[in-house]
Motif scaffolding. Sequence first.
Motif, PDB file in Angstrom:
ATOM      1  N   LYS A 323       0.820  -1.207   0.000  1.00 35.79           N
ATOM      2  CA  LYS A 323       0.000   0.000   0.000  1.00 35.79           C
ATOM      3  C   LYS A 323       0.858   1.263   0.000  1.00 35.79           C
ATOM      4  CE  LYS A 323      -3.656  -2.591   0.379  1.00 35.79           C
ATOM      5  NZ  LYS A 323      -4.567  -2.785  -0.755  1.00 35.79           N
ATOM      6  N   ASP A 324       1.928   1.292  -0.714  1.00 35.89           N
ATOM      7  CA  ASP A 324       2.765   2.495  -0.770  1.00 35.89           C
ATOM      8  C   ASP A 324       2.202   3.469  -1.801  1.00 35.89           C
ATOM      9  OD1 ASP A 324       3.234   0.938  -2.919  1.00 35.89           O
ATOM     10  OD2 ASP A 324       5.432   1.011  -2.829  1.00 35.89           O
ATOM     11  N   ASN A 325       2.869   4.655  -1.901  1.00 41.98           N
ATOM     12  CA  ASN A 325       2.363   5.707  -2.794  1.00 41.98           C
ATOM     13  C   ASN A 325       2.452   5.294  -4.262  1.00 41.98           C
ATOM     14  OD1 ASN A 325       1.855   7.347  -0.586  1.00 41.98           O
ATOM     15  ND2 ASN A 325       3.912   8.262  -0.641  1.00 41.98           N
ATOM     16  N   THR A 326       3.547   4.657  -4.634  1.00 41.12           N
ATOM     17  CA  THR A 326       3.710   4.247  -6.039  1.00 41.12           C
ATOM     18  C   THR A 326       2.647   3.241  -6.449  1.00 41.12           C
ATOM     19  OG1 THR A 326       6.091   4.583  -5.814  1.00 41.12           O
ATOM     20  CG2 THR A 326       5.336   3.301  -7.699  1.00 41.12           C
ATOM     21  N   THR A 327       2.383   2.287  -5.568  1.00 44.86           N
ATOM     22  CA  THR A 327       1.368   1.279  -5.881  1.00 44.86           C
ATOM     23  C   THR A 327      -0.023   1.891  -5.944  1.00 44.86           C
ATOM     24  OG1 THR A 327       2.744  -0.364  -4.743  1.00 44.86           O
ATOM     25  CG2 THR A 327       0.471  -0.971  -5.203  1.00 44.86           C
ATOM     26  N   GLN A 328      -0.296   2.841  -5.054  1.00 37.98           N
ATOM     27  CA  GLN A 328      -1.606   3.489  -5.063  1.00 37.98           C
ATOM     28  C   GLN A 328      -1.824   4.293  -6.345  1.00 37.98           C
ATOM     29  OE1 GLN A 328      -4.069   3.055  -2.928  1.00 37.98           O
ATOM     30  NE2 GLN A 328      -2.796   1.576  -1.813  1.00 37.98           N
ATOM     31  N   THR A 329      -0.759   4.942  -6.818  1.00 33.15           N
ATOM     32  CA  THR A 329      -0.873   5.690  -8.084  1.00 33.15           C
ATOM     33  C   THR A 329      -1.152   4.749  -9.250  1.00 33.15           C
ATOM     34  OG1 THR A 329       0.670   7.357  -7.230  1.00 33.15           O
ATOM     35  CG2 THR A 329       0.289   7.313  -9.604  1.00 33.15           C
ATOM     36  N   LYS A 330      -0.411   3.663  -9.307  1.00 29.35           N
ATOM     37  CA  LYS A 330      -0.646   2.673 -10.365  1.00 29.35           C
ATOM     38  C   LYS A 330      -2.027   2.056 -10.245  1.00 29.35           C
ATOM     39  CE  LYS A 330       4.211   1.355 -10.992  1.00 29.35           C
ATOM     40  NZ  LYS A 330       5.188   0.247 -10.960  1.00 29.35           N
ATOM     41  N   LEU A 331      -2.490   1.855  -9.006  1.00 27.61           N
ATOM     42  CA  LEU A 331      -3.809   1.271  -8.811  1.00 27.61           C
ATOM     43  C   LEU A 331      -4.907   2.200  -9.317  1.00 27.61           C
ATOM     44  CD1 LEU A 331      -5.611  -0.955  -7.679  1.00 27.61           C
ATOM     45  CD2 LEU A 331      -5.465   0.144  -5.426  1.00 27.61           C
ATOM     46  N   GLN A 332      -4.751   3.501  -9.077  1.00 31.37           N
ATOM     47  CA  GLN A 332      -5.752   4.450  -9.569  1.00 31.37           C
ATOM     48  C   GLN A 332      -5.795   4.473 -11.100  1.00 31.37           C
ATOM     49  OE1 GLN A 332      -4.843   8.218  -7.767  1.00 31.37           O
ATOM     50  NE2 GLN A 332      -5.416   7.557  -5.688  1.00 31.37           N
ATOM     51  N   GLU A 333      -4.621   4.472 -11.714  1.00 30.68           N
ATOM     52  CA  GLU A 333      -4.583   4.443 -13.179  1.00 30.68           C
ATOM     53  C   GLU A 333      -5.194   3.147 -13.720  1.00 30.68           C
ATOM     54  OE1 GLU A 333      -0.560   4.967 -14.332  1.00 30.68           O
ATOM     55  OE2 GLU A 333      -0.439   7.057 -13.663  1.00 30.68           O
TER      56      GLU A 333
END
Length: 415
Positions: A323-333
């Motif tokens: 649940k880090d920031n990079t994963t959250q950004t990719k998850l939103q995309e």
Amino acid sequence: MSGDGYPNPGAEENGAMQAEDLDDTFEQDLRNMINDGPRIGPGGSVLPPTSLGVPGPFTGIDLSSPQKTSITSPNITENPTVGSRLANPSGGVDQEETAPPPPETSRVAASPRAPTQGGGSAPVTPSQTASYNANNRGNLGRSDSQDNGSPLHGQPTTSEVARAKLEGLKVWSVSTYKCTRQMVQERLGKASRTVDLQLEAQIEVLRDTQRKYSHILKLARTLTSQFYLVVQTQRSLGDAFGELAAKSPELQEEFGYNADTQKSLCANGEVLLSALNFFTSSVNTLCNKTMEDSLVTVKQYESARIEYDAYRADTESLQLGPKDNTTQTKLQEAQLKYERQKEKFDKLRQDVAVKLKFLDENKVKVMHKQLLLFHNAVAAYFSGNQQALEATLKQFNIRPKVPGENKPSFLEQHH
């Protein structure tokens, strides 16, 4: 030589001395003329050098004679280095290689001549030449900037077009990779796929129906072509019977009966051929156009289903990740792409369902009409009921084909 025919040494010696004195004098005059250089008189006339002692301007043309065209004097400028190079031949090469020409002289010689009121041309001053060269350099710079600079308003630049193409290629590559991976994993049993059981069953029925109708169409075309040959044979046979009836008086009645029978069969066969052609044309339209259009939509639906499952698998894998920031950004995309693919998939699924429904209704109407036509026409022909055969064609608004109606005229054949 002496009067006796022998050479005179004294005369030869005096002649050689006179020749040497003459050469020295000519060389001295040439050096003086080179050192003085040409002189320009008023009006551009050339004056002889002062060393020659010739007064007055040099006139090589009779100015009093009528001239057809005006003659303008050339613009001659003095080059101070010419006399020194000719006077000192030993050092001329080095001076020519090392000493550059005067800038003002070369610039004035290369500049254009300005027109005068008298129709001739006047020499351009160095200041005019400098301004002319500056204007040319400014115009050249502006033309280069127009060619290589910013484009017209509303038109993208070359770099923007190339960037857009690269971005499109990148998106296509990523989508193709994901879809290919999804297909391979589905075949290997490592990925799940979205299945609509009712729609999948209807699609399978449609494909099976198209295969069977294609087989019927192939057989109907074979029957039509073979029956056409039968009709042509009956027509030829009737013509042969008629010819023999005219040439055989003892068998004229028998040949005449058979000729009339074959011609009657040929006429009825032409009517049946019209019905068979109409049947094959209608089945071909249903099988290769209407059903094929629905199957094209089905293929688009299946492609959208693969893309939907591929992005759905990516979203699920990212949800299970850290649940880090990079994963959250990719998850939103990934979720945004998943929603777009889901909308596309749902729309195509509805289109397929609607097309299959209308196709089934259209298929029943078309085949009901065509099967009734085929049955009535074949039954009427083989039962010998000519009236029923003609009534069948009128019922379905079929115009019988007249023999030779599509044959081109004499003018069209020899055009």
